[in-house]
Design a protein around this motif. Structure first.
Motif, PDB file in Angstrom:
ATOM      1  N   ILE A 184     -27.591 -15.658 -21.357  1.00 56.00           N
ATOM      2  CA  ILE A 184     -27.624 -14.595 -21.438  1.00 56.00           C
ATOM      3  C   ILE A 184     -26.767 -13.559 -20.728  1.00 56.00           C
ATOM      4  O   ILE A 184     -25.235 -12.979 -21.630  1.00 56.00           O
ATOM      5  N   LYS A 185     -26.499 -14.394 -19.671  1.00 55.61           N
ATOM      6  CA  LYS A 185     -25.031 -13.480 -18.387  1.00 55.61           C
ATOM      7  C   LYS A 185     -24.468 -14.454 -18.071  1.00 55.61           C
ATOM      8  O   LYS A 185     -25.656 -15.400 -17.309  1.00 55.61           O
ATOM      9  N   ALA A 186     -23.559 -14.729 -18.006  1.00 59.63           N
ATOM     10  CA  ALA A 186     -22.696 -15.822 -17.076  1.00 59.63           C
ATOM     11  C   ALA A 186     -21.181 -15.004 -16.679  1.00 59.63           C
ATOM     12  O   ALA A 186     -20.997 -14.217 -17.150  1.00 59.63           O
ATOM     13  N   GLU A 187     -21.093 -16.124 -15.862  1.00 63.44           N
ATOM     14  CA  GLU A 187     -20.057 -15.382 -14.481  1.00 63.44           C
ATOM     15  C   GLU A 187     -18.954 -15.276 -15.631  1.00 63.44           C
ATOM     16  O   GLU A 187     -17.807 -15.487 -16.419  1.00 63.44           O
ATOM     17  N   ALA A 188     -18.060 -13.969 -15.140  1.00 62.61           N
ATOM     18  CA  ALA A 188     -17.277 -13.680 -16.213  1.00 62.61           C
ATOM     19  C   ALA A 188     -15.989 -14.552 -15.789  1.00 62.61           C
ATOM     20  O   ALA A 188     -15.683 -15.122 -14.530  1.00 62.61           O
ATOM     21  N   VAL A 189     -15.401 -14.951 -16.274  1.00 64.82           N
ATOM     22  CA  VAL A 189     -13.625 -15.808 -16.436  1.00 64.82           C
ATOM     23  C   VAL A 189     -12.576 -15.210 -16.836  1.00 64.82           C
ATOM     24  O   VAL A 189     -12.439 -14.781 -17.898  1.00 64.82           O
ATOM     25  N   VAL A 190     -11.841 -15.318 -15.740  1.00 65.86           N
ATOM     26  CA  VAL A 190      -9.967 -14.648 -16.127  1.00 65.86           C
ATOM     27  C   VAL A 190      -9.689 -15.447 -17.468  1.00 65.86           C
ATOM     28  O   VAL A 190      -9.392 -16.618 -16.821  1.00 65.86           O
ATOM     29  N   ASP A 191      -9.027 -14.992 -18.871  1.00 67.29           N
ATOM     30  CA  ASP A 191      -8.748 -15.855 -19.183  1.00 67.29           C
ATOM     31  C   ASP A 191      -6.784 -15.912 -19.048  1.00 67.29           C
ATOM     32  O   ASP A 191      -6.707 -14.228 -19.609  1.00 67.29           O
ATOM     33  N   GLU A 192      -6.549 -16.744 -18.843  1.00 65.10           N
ATOM     34  CA  GLU A 192      -4.871 -16.393 -17.962  1.00 65.10           C
ATOM     35  C   GLU A 192      -3.495 -15.859 -19.124  1.00 65.10           C
ATOM     36  O   GLU A 192      -2.950 -15.995 -18.634  1.00 65.10           O
ATOM     37  N   ILE A 227      -9.126  -4.887 -20.522  1.00 63.78           N
ATOM     38  CA  ILE A 227      -8.044  -3.051 -20.049  1.00 63.78           C
ATOM     39  C   ILE A 227      -9.744  -2.364 -20.357  1.00 63.78           C
ATOM     40  O   ILE A 227     -10.289  -2.119 -21.568  1.00 63.78           O
ATOM     41  N   VAL A 228      -9.701  -1.147 -19.494  1.00 66.01           N
ATOM     42  CA  VAL A 228     -11.111  -0.235 -19.044  1.00 66.01           C
ATOM     43  C   VAL A 228     -10.290   0.571 -19.685  1.00 66.01           C
ATOM     44  O   VAL A 228      -9.415   1.729 -18.455  1.00 66.01           O
ATOM     45  N   VAL A 229     -10.046   1.969 -20.570  1.00 63.87           N
ATOM     46  CA  VAL A 229      -9.627   3.019 -20.886  1.00 63.87           C
ATOM     47  C   VAL A 229     -10.390   4.364 -20.552  1.00 63.87           C
ATOM     48  O   VAL A 229     -11.881   3.896 -21.387  1.00 63.87           O
ATOM     49  N   TYR A 230      -9.813   5.432 -20.091  1.00 61.70           N
ATOM     50  CA  TYR A 230     -10.813   6.116 -20.229  1.00 61.70           C
ATOM     51  C   TYR A 230     -10.098   7.714 -20.594  1.00 61.70           C
ATOM     52  O   TYR A 230      -9.468   8.286 -20.623  1.00 61.70           O
ATOM     53  N   GLY A 231     -11.194   8.580 -20.536  1.00 63.77           N
ATOM     54  CA  GLY A 231     -10.699   9.518 -21.271  1.00 63.77           C
ATOM     55  C   GLY A 231     -10.714  10.432 -20.638  1.00 63.77           C
ATOM     56  O   GLY A 231     -11.026  10.806 -19.356  1.00 63.77           O
ATOM     57  N   ALA A 232      -9.345  11.373 -20.359  1.00 67.39           N
ATOM     58  CA  ALA A 232      -8.393  11.631 -19.155  1.00 67.39           C
ATOM     59  C   ALA A 232      -9.660  12.857 -18.934  1.00 67.39           C
ATOM     60  O   ALA A 232      -8.996  13.999 -18.040  1.00 67.39           O
ATOM     61  N   ASN A 233     -10.938  13.742 -19.103  1.00 66.93           N
ATOM     62  CA  ASN A 233     -11.452  14.884 -19.080  1.00 66.93           C
ATOM     63  C   ASN A 233     -12.967  14.441 -18.715  1.00 66.93           C
ATOM     64  O   ASN A 233     -12.605  15.771 -18.209  1.00 66.93           O
ATOM     65  N   LEU A 234     -12.319  12.676 -17.913  1.00 67.92           N
ATOM     66  CA  LEU A 234     -13.648  12.882 -17.175  1.00 67.92           C
ATOM     67  C   LEU A 234     -13.810  13.471 -16.134  1.00 67.92           C
ATOM     68  O   LEU A 234     -12.409  13.147 -15.174  1.00 67.92           O
ATOM     69  N   VAL A 248     -18.871   6.351 -16.390  1.00 73.28           N
ATOM     70  CA  VAL A 248     -18.940   5.234 -17.021  1.00 73.28           C
ATOM     71  C   VAL A 248     -18.465   3.846 -16.591  1.00 73.28           C
ATOM     72  O   VAL A 248     -18.120   2.622 -17.216  1.00 73.28           O
ATOM     73  N   ARG A 249     -17.993   3.476 -15.385  1.00 71.66           N
ATOM     74  CA  ARG A 249     -17.497   2.530 -14.809  1.00 71.66           C
ATOM     75  C   ARG A 249     -18.776   1.724 -14.423  1.00 71.66           C
ATOM     76  O   ARG A 249     -18.557   0.491 -14.924  1.00 71.66           O
ATOM     77  N   GLU A 293     -17.560  -0.889 -12.278  1.00 65.93           N
ATOM     78  CA  GLU A 293     -17.530  -0.461 -10.971  1.00 65.93           C
ATOM     79  C   GLU A 293     -17.875  -1.493  -9.642  1.00 65.93           C
ATOM     80  O   GLU A 293     -16.359  -0.471  -9.068  1.00 65.93           O
ATOM     81  N   ASN A 294     -17.342  -2.514  -9.842  1.00 71.01           N
ATOM     82  CA  ASN A 294     -16.808  -3.135  -8.304  1.00 71.01           C
ATOM     83  C   ASN A 294     -16.333  -4.556  -8.994  1.00 71.01           C
ATOM     84  O   ASN A 294     -16.232  -5.444  -8.433  1.00 71.01           O
ATOM     85  N   ASP A 295     -14.826  -4.557  -9.860  1.00 66.74           N
ATOM     86  CA  ASP A 295     -14.703  -5.174 -10.579  1.00 66.74           C
ATOM     87  C   ASP A 295     -12.754  -5.354 -10.979  1.00 66.74           C
ATOM     88  O   ASP A 295     -12.641  -4.237 -11.331  1.00 66.74           O
ATOM     89  N   THR A 296     -12.342  -6.297  -9.934  1.00 63.00           N
ATOM     90  CA  THR A 296     -10.664  -5.454  -9.389  1.00 63.00           C
ATOM     91  C   THR A 296     -10.285  -6.255 -11.345  1.00 63.00           C
ATOM     92  O   THR A 296      -8.610  -6.063 -10.794  1.00 63.00           O
TER      93      THR A 296
END
Length: 294
Positions: A22-30, A36-43, A51-52, A58-61
């Motif tokens: 159900i939860k697997a380690e994230a793998v970056v597709d090169e 891409i995370v897009v935030y509403g500017a009024n937050l 939201v993060r 929140e801890n993902d670089t």
């Protein structure tokens, strides 16, 4: 007691086998890049943190973060309000071509008008495809601004969207929420209606507005949905706009067929035989327990 422990352990193993990973380690597709995370500017800062956390970054670089505001809204929706407040946010992860769209609202309690399937059918109209999209908001909002954020994130990932299509997709989302809020139609049913009509337009390539009207009437009857004459005309107007868009309808038909199938999938139906196997397992437990007392 040992027998009960053994049975419970067996059941846990059964679930682990039937619902693996159900939860697997994230793998970056090169090839496709980081999400891409897009935030509403009024937050506010506190809302950004919320939201993060909701989107699990929140801890993902290994993500790219951007913001969406009123100037983006009028870029994709020319008649939009430049001063609109933007709170709903989204994370978009590109997938290989042909994988289709997967949409999840991770804060369902805070997105009050738009369902995941409503986002999905509007995104296909706009030209967004092959992505995993997660939507979140830190407080109760309608959810409309997330669509603008999704457009911006999709273009940042290297694609180019047709603003005529994004504008019509916004009209579609507005009409979908109107049907759900004002006409009291179930959100999933609204998404199914829009998807089925667009599939018919893609398959039949109607030449006139009258042809579109016929398709709309057939699908309303097929899905047993009643609209007021005003709403019915609004739906015909929308679908006539979609007919006239510069869309590869053959490709759209494939996408809509796949999306239509996904509309029928719900949590717990990953393996259609799963619950039957669970029922059989508990039946065997019952028989075993009965035998202890014979």
């Amino acid at each position: 007691m040992k027998r009960i422990s053994l049975l419970l352990t067996s059941f846990a193993l059964l679930v682990a086998v039937l619902l693996p990973g159900i939860k697997a380690e994230a793998v970056v597709d090169e090839k496709l890049g980081v999400p891409i995370v897009v935030y509403g500017a009024n937050l506010s800062e506190a809302e950004l943190d919320s939201v993060r956390k909701s989107l699990g970054v929140e801890n993902d670089t290994e993500v790219e973060e951007i913001y969406v505001d009123g100037s983006d809204l009028v870029n994709y929706i020319p008649d939009g309000n430049r001063n609109a407040r933007m709170y709903s946010s989204a994370k978009i992860t590109r997938q290989e071509a042909g994988k289709g769209l997967v949409i999840k609202i991770v804060t369902e309690e805070n997105i009050t008008q738009v369902s995941a399937d409503m986002y999905g059918t509007a995104m296909l109209t706009a030209g967004v495809e092959d992505a995993i999209v997660e939507v979140a908001a830190p407080k109760k909002v309608t959810g409309h601004s997330a669509l603008v954020g999704i457009y911006k994130a999709y273009e940042v990932s290297g694609e180019k969207l047709d603003t005529e299509r994004t504008d019509v997709a916004n009209d579609e989302l507005n009409l979908a929420t109107k049907f759900a809020e004002d006409a009291g139609i179930d959100k999933d049913k609204v998404a199914e209606l829009l998807t089925e009509i667009k599939k018919e337009i893609a398959d039949k390539n109607p030449a006139t507005r009258e042809d579109v009207e016929q398709i709309v009437s057939e699908q309303l009857k097929k899905l047993n949905i009643e609209l007021s004459e005003t709403d019915r005309q609004l739906l015909i107007d929308l679908m006539d706009k979609i007919r006239n868009l510069n869309i590869d309808f053959g490709k759209l038909s494939d996408q809509l067929s796949d999306f239509g199938d996904k509309l029928k999938e719900k949590i717990g139906e990953i393996d259609p035989g799963f619950w039957e196997k669970v029922k059989e397992f508990f039946a065997s437990i019952f028989e075993s327990v009965k035998s202890w007392f014979n």
